[in-house]
Design an enzyme around this catalytic site. Structure first.
Site, mmCIF file in Angstrom:
data_model
loop_
_atom_site.group_PDB
_atom_site.id
_atom_site.type_symbol
_atom_site.label_atom_id
_atom_site.label_comp_id
_atom_site.label_asym_id
_atom_site.label_seq_id
_atom_site.Cartn_x
_atom_site.Cartn_y
_atom_site.Cartn_z
ATOM 1 N N ARG A 1 0.805 -1.216 0.000
ATOM 2 C CA ARG A 1 0.000 0.000 0.000
ATOM 3 C C ARG A 1 0.839 1.268 0.000
ATOM 4 N NH1 ARG A 1 -2.430 -3.884 2.772
ATOM 5 N NH2 ARG A 1 -1.524 -3.182 4.725
ATOM 6 N N GLU B 1 3.748 -8.167 13.772
ATOM 7 C CA GLU B 1 2.791 -8.478 14.824
ATOM 8 C C GLU B 1 2.445 -9.958 14.829
ATOM 9 O OE1 GLU B 1 2.194 -6.250 12.355
ATOM 10 O OE2 GLU B 1 2.279 -4.330 13.365
#
Length: 179
Positions: A61, A98
């Site tokens: 992105r 994460e």
């Protein structure tokens, strides 16, 4: 278009990419021309005049606004990609995310020591991918590095991981993780 209207165009997608993650989806903002233009213009206004020679976009992105910003400020565009996507010799960095380990790469000849770089990505969460991108760019010995995001997820402390590694940490929107 106001900042509030642009921020409101970002949607939440629960449990993506894994259960428990509230994903901030910028595609609903990007498909509104006035919102896309507002985001690009805000970033350009912040960085024009700083002598930036290359805008680096992090896959995937970060590829959306980085080239548009680069064109507007008269800089080049450099992609940071996942392994196996770039055709020439690369440098790479691995980092913890994460939910796993990831690796990013950039062409060895993409940047010069004289370059002033803006690294752009869509979201600052824990800061791992941007810290890795900064490390990758520093391997090529550039003069100065700035960082920019569309969204910073407050409460995840990603900004702290980046402090002292770059000239700045800037974002268009600060959003609570559960907001």
């Amino acid at each position: 278009m106001s900042a509030e209207e642009a921020k409101a165009a970002i949607r939440n997608v629960p449990d993506f990419p894994i259960k428990g993650i509230q994903f901030k989806d910028i595609t609903t903002a990007l498909n509104k021309p006035e919102c896309l233009k507002w985001m690009r213009d805000e970033i350009v206004d912040h960085y024009k005049g700083l002598g930036i020679t290359q805008v680096v976009g992090i896959e995937s992105r970060g590829f959306i606004l980085a080239p548009a910003v680069a064109m507007e400020i008269g800089a080049g565009f450099v992609p940071i990609r996942k392994p196996g996507k770039l055709p020439a010799d690369t440098v790479e960095v691995s980092y913890a995310k994460e939910y796993g380990i990831d690796t990013i790469q950039m062409h060895k000849d993409a940047l010069k020591e004289s370059d002033i770089v803006l690294i752009h990505d869509d979201i600052l969460a824990t800061g791992g991918s941007m810290a890795a991108a900064i490390e990758l760019v520093k391997k090529l010995g550039v003069k100065k590095i700035y960082t920019n995001f569309i969204i910073e997820l407050e409460g995840l402390n990603g900004r702290k991981l980046l402090e002292g590694k770059t000239e700045n940490v800037d974002c268009l929107f600060e959003i609570e993780v559960d907001e």
